[in-house]
Design an enzyme around this catalytic site. Structure first.
Site, PDB file in Angstrom:
ATOM      1  CE  LYS A   2      -2.127  -1.106   3.734  1.00 53.06           C
ATOM      2  NZ  LYS A   2      -2.994  -1.489   4.854  1.00 53.06           N
ATOM      3  NE  ARG A  99      -9.823  -0.665   7.266  1.00 48.66           N
ATOM      4  CZ  ARG A  99      -8.497  -0.770   7.307  1.00 48.66           C
ATOM      5  NH1 ARG A  99      -7.772   0.238   7.769  1.00 48.66           N
ATOM      6  NH2 ARG A  99      -7.889  -1.856   6.912  1.00 48.66           N
ATOM      7  CE1 TYR A 221       9.794  31.487   9.988  1.00 53.86           C
ATOM      8  CE2 TYR A 221      10.132  29.123   9.654  1.00 53.86           C
ATOM      9  CZ  TYR A 221      10.055  30.414   9.149  1.00 53.86           C
ATOM     10  OH  TYR A 221      10.236  30.617   7.826  1.00 53.86           O
ATOM     11  CG  MET A 269       8.521  23.896   3.843  1.00 53.06           C
ATOM     12  SD  MET A 269       7.969  25.114   2.624  1.00 53.06           S
ATOM     13  CE  MET A 269       6.564  25.831   3.462  1.00 53.06           C
TER      14      MET A 269
END
Ligand SMILES: *Cc1c(COP(=O)(O)O)cnc(C)c1O
Length: 331
Positions: A2, A99, A221, A269
């Site tokens: 997956k 599910r 930050y 980031m």
């Protein structure tokens, strides 16, 4: 398989698993299955999310649907009859996830209409465990019992129940096929106990800048990290856009050589900052390699610190840095 082999790249992982002896693969959706099938034409490639779209496409592409409700079984069986071919399938019984798969009442209806299965080559009756990570949870035995009850209602079929953690619940859970994912990629299938799996994934980067920082100054930050004693801060070019979670801000360690150093301040980031005050200049400077993921326990440890699971960490690891597959040249 997956999620592109849990984020690690099915194009490289699937052939490696084939070489190791795997012959049966499970992907979430047809596109992932097609990618594996293209690499491994002889593999059995199953689509866990079921039979949707045009069933004829599954036949043309040689994919095996995991049939999750009576309607899917009827459609696949009807197509098999029209083609006069016993089409391969797995049948998914829902034993407690709510599910995917046929709940007990639908298994009962299937048992009454088991002629539907005569047109098919049912490779497995399968189910999925909800809480196998917790070996002490009574739900595991409950699901095992429910699965046995499903097996008794239907004609004899090969069976498959266990994911990675299910494998470690013992042989009662193994049946004819186990379906490990996370453990294959080095994650710990037995949380709170030492990881029985070898490390598979590492993440390293080179320091791009080093600066001296003095008491009274802050890092990053939000100025969330206050420097308390003279030290050195190293900046490493990887951040939450690469899948290194922002939730690890000031909550994780990295490794330089064999010394662990703390991540300080916010994860940006594209950048992470480390306090390398414990290391002499000669050991940690611009260009020095730093490990962000290493060893047996780190995946689960980092995930816990970030308030998530190692699965999410793995599948989020970015694709913009070069990947090296051990034993192969740089990708
Ligand atoms: C994802 C999945 C697995 C593998 O689970 P791991 O915990 O990664 O071993 C097995 N079976 C099904 C149905 C799945 O969805």
């Amino acid at each position: 398989m997956k999620a592109d082999a849990y984020g690690l790249g099915a194009a490289r992982v699937a052939p490696a698993l084939w070489r190791a002896g795997c012959r049966r693969f499970f992907t979430a959706n047809p596109d992932g299955a097609l990618a594996v099938k293209a690499l491994l034409p002889e593999a059995d490639v199953h689509v866990l999310n079921g039979l949707f779209g045009e069933p004829g496409d599954y036949v043309a592409q040689g994919l095996i649907p995991v049939l999750n409700d009576l309607g899917q079984i009827e459609r696949w069986s009807g197509l098999a009859s029209r083609l006069e071919r016993r089409l391969p399938a797995a049948i998914h019984a829902d034993t407690g996830m709510n599910r995917l798969g046929l709940p007990a009442r639908e298994i009962d209806r299937l048992a009454e209409r088991h002629g539907l299965l005569d047109a098919l080559d049912v490779r497995y009756l399968m189910s999925h465990l909800a809480n196998a990570e917790d070996g002490a949870d009574a739900m595991n035995a409950g699901q095992l019992g429910a699965f046995d009850a499903c097996r008794r209602r239907l004609p004899a079929l090969p069976a498959s129940l266990a994911n990675s953690s299910g494998v470690f619940l013992g042989p009662d859970y193994h049946f004819d096929l186990v379906r490990p994912g996370y453990a294959v990629y080095g994650g710990n299938p037995t949380p709170r106990r030492p990881n029985p799996m070898e490390p598979v994934v590492g993440l390293s980067a080179q320091i791009v800048q080093v600066r001296a920082a003095a008491p009274g100054e802050t890092v990053g930050y939000g100025a969330t990290h206050a420097v308390e004693a003279p030290t050195r801060i190293a900046t490493v070019p990887l951040g939450y856009a690469d899948g290194y979670p922002r939730a690890l801000s000031s909550r994780a360690a990295a490794r330089v050589g064999d010394v662990e150093v703390p991540v300080v301040g916010r994860v940006s980031m594209d950048l992470v900052t480390l306090d390398i005050g414990a290391l002499p200049e000669a050991k940690a400077h611009v260009g020095t390699w730093v490990d962000l993921i290493w060893g047996r326990e780190i995946l689960d440890d980092l995930a816990m610190r970030a308030g998530t699971i190692g699965y999410e960490l793995l599948t989020a690891l970015g694709a913009r840095y070069p990947r090296v597959y051990a034993g192969e040249a740089a990708a």
